[in-house]
Scaffold this motif. Structure first.
Motif, short mmCIF file in Angstrom:
data_model
loop_
_atom_site.label_atom_id
_atom_site.label_comp_id
_atom_site.label_asym_id
_atom_site.label_seq_id
_atom_site.Cartn_x
_atom_site.Cartn_y
_atom_site.Cartn_z
N SER A 287 0.97 -1.15 0.00
CA SER A 287 0.00 -0.02 -0.03
C SER A 287 0.66 1.02 0.06
N ALA A 288 1.49 1.37 -1.37
CA ALA A 288 2.50 2.74 -1.27
C ALA A 288 2.27 3.12 -2.89
N GLU A 289 2.51 4.37 -2.91
CA GLU A 289 2.38 5.11 -4.02
C GLU A 289 3.24 6.52 -4.22
N ALA A 290 3.74 6.61 -5.34
CA ALA A 290 4.74 7.91 -5.51
C ALA A 290 3.78 9.26 -5.81
N ALA A 291 3.85 10.33 -5.08
CA ALA A 291 3.13 11.53 -5.13
C ALA A 291 3.20 11.99 -6.43
N TYR A 292 2.34 12.53 -7.20
CA TYR A 292 2.57 13.25 -8.36
C TYR A 292 1.59 14.42 -8.39
#
Ligand SMILES: [Zn+2]
Ligand SMILES: [Zn+2]
Length: 299
Positions: A287-292
């Motif tokens: 449950s991780a993602e890169a901010a954009y």
């Protein structure tokens, strides 16, 4: 392919994550996700090149973290709902966290109120830092000339700010040259941590673990890959006050974080490099993602 399909998990039980509008009244929107310096251009257009600025809505309350160049775009969006009260918290006053302020349009409109918060560090207060970058000959309009009402609040470590309607913002000191504050927003039983420009050393920073305990979302300085941090192919970054994704995952596990957002991307990282950093993080913490720019989380 929709933008969502390219951007990691569409949703999970904790937050919904998408480009665009919020679906609940506790929402996080990213306006600037870069560290150090803006990096516009074709190689960074997907993630975005603006420096740090995150908006959090708690019902009617508008909370902003940092005034990097992303603040200009946020300010333009707020022009549709004048007059506004905003609560602007500064992690610290390095340039990439203040340089959007002179272009924050609501500051130029009478009737708006901007409540500002930050720690006193070695170089002075938020007010002295903002005034300094607007002195002649750097900028034509001085801070003291702005038509909006500005209120400055110097926070001490551990202070809890009551925003209203049960929404609070708590801080803890991190590890960064000149000092930095991390923040926790609590609202309706859910919580978001904003912790940029900090690093921990052999173990997750105990102050940050305590601040972030059981939070729903952790927005964390993930400037580097572990290799970049260690100095593979370049200088070691230990002591520079920034972190990498394995350190972020260690913090997530120590503090029982539900969703991890990689933030404050290195200006040298292209879209493909940020996505690879995200892919490697998801392999050890799904449950991780890169901010954009444009990413919106609804809690
Ligand atoms: Zn920074
Ligand atoms: Zn900094």
């Amino acid at each position: 392919m929709t933008p969502k399909a390219m951007n990691g998990p569409a949703s999970n039980t904790v937050v919904s994550s998408q480009r665009g509008v919020a679906t609940t009244d506790f929402a996080v929107r990213f306006w600037g996700v870069r560290g150090s310096i803006p990096v516009p251009g074709p190689d960074t257009a997907g993630i975005g090149g603006n420096t740090s600025c995150v908006e959090i809505r708690c019902g009617e309350h508008i909370i902003i973290f940092d005034a990097g160049t992303g603040l200009r775009l946020l300010g333009n969006s707020l022009m549709r709902q004048m007059p506004v009260d905003v609560h602007l918290f500064f992690s610290h006053v390095h340039w990439d966290h203040i340089q959007g302020f002179p272009f924050f349009a609501p500051a130029f409109i009478p009737g708006n109120r901007i409540f500002m918060y930050g720690g006193k560090n070695v170089s002075g207060t938020v007010e002295t830092a903002l005034a300094g970058q607007m002195e002649m000959p750097n900028f034509p309009v001085h801070l003291s000339m702005l038509p909006a009402k500005l209120a400055f609040n110097d926070l001490h470590e551990g202070e809890v700010v009551d925003i209203g309607s049960g929404c609070t913002v708590t801080n803890a000191a991190g590890n960064h040259p000149g000092g930095v504050y991390a923040y926790r927003v609590d609202y309706r039983g859910k919580s978001v941590i904003y912790a940029t420009d900090t690093e921990h050393y052999s173990i997750p920073d105990p102050k940050l673990v305590a601040l972030a305990k059981n939070a729903d979302v952790l927005i964390f300085d993930t400037m580097y890959t572990p290799e970049e941090y260690a100095g593979v192919g370049g200088m070691p970054k230990t002591g520079w006050g920034h972190s990498h994704f394995e350190a972020g995952v260690a913090l997530c596990k120590a503090a029982n974080i539900k969703h991890y957002v990689l933030f404050h991307h290195d200006p040298a990282q292209t879209d493909a490099m940020v996505r690879e950093k995200e892919r490697r993080t998801q392999a050890i913490f799904p449950s991780a993602e890169a901010a954009y720019e444009g990413l919106t989380l609804s809690l």
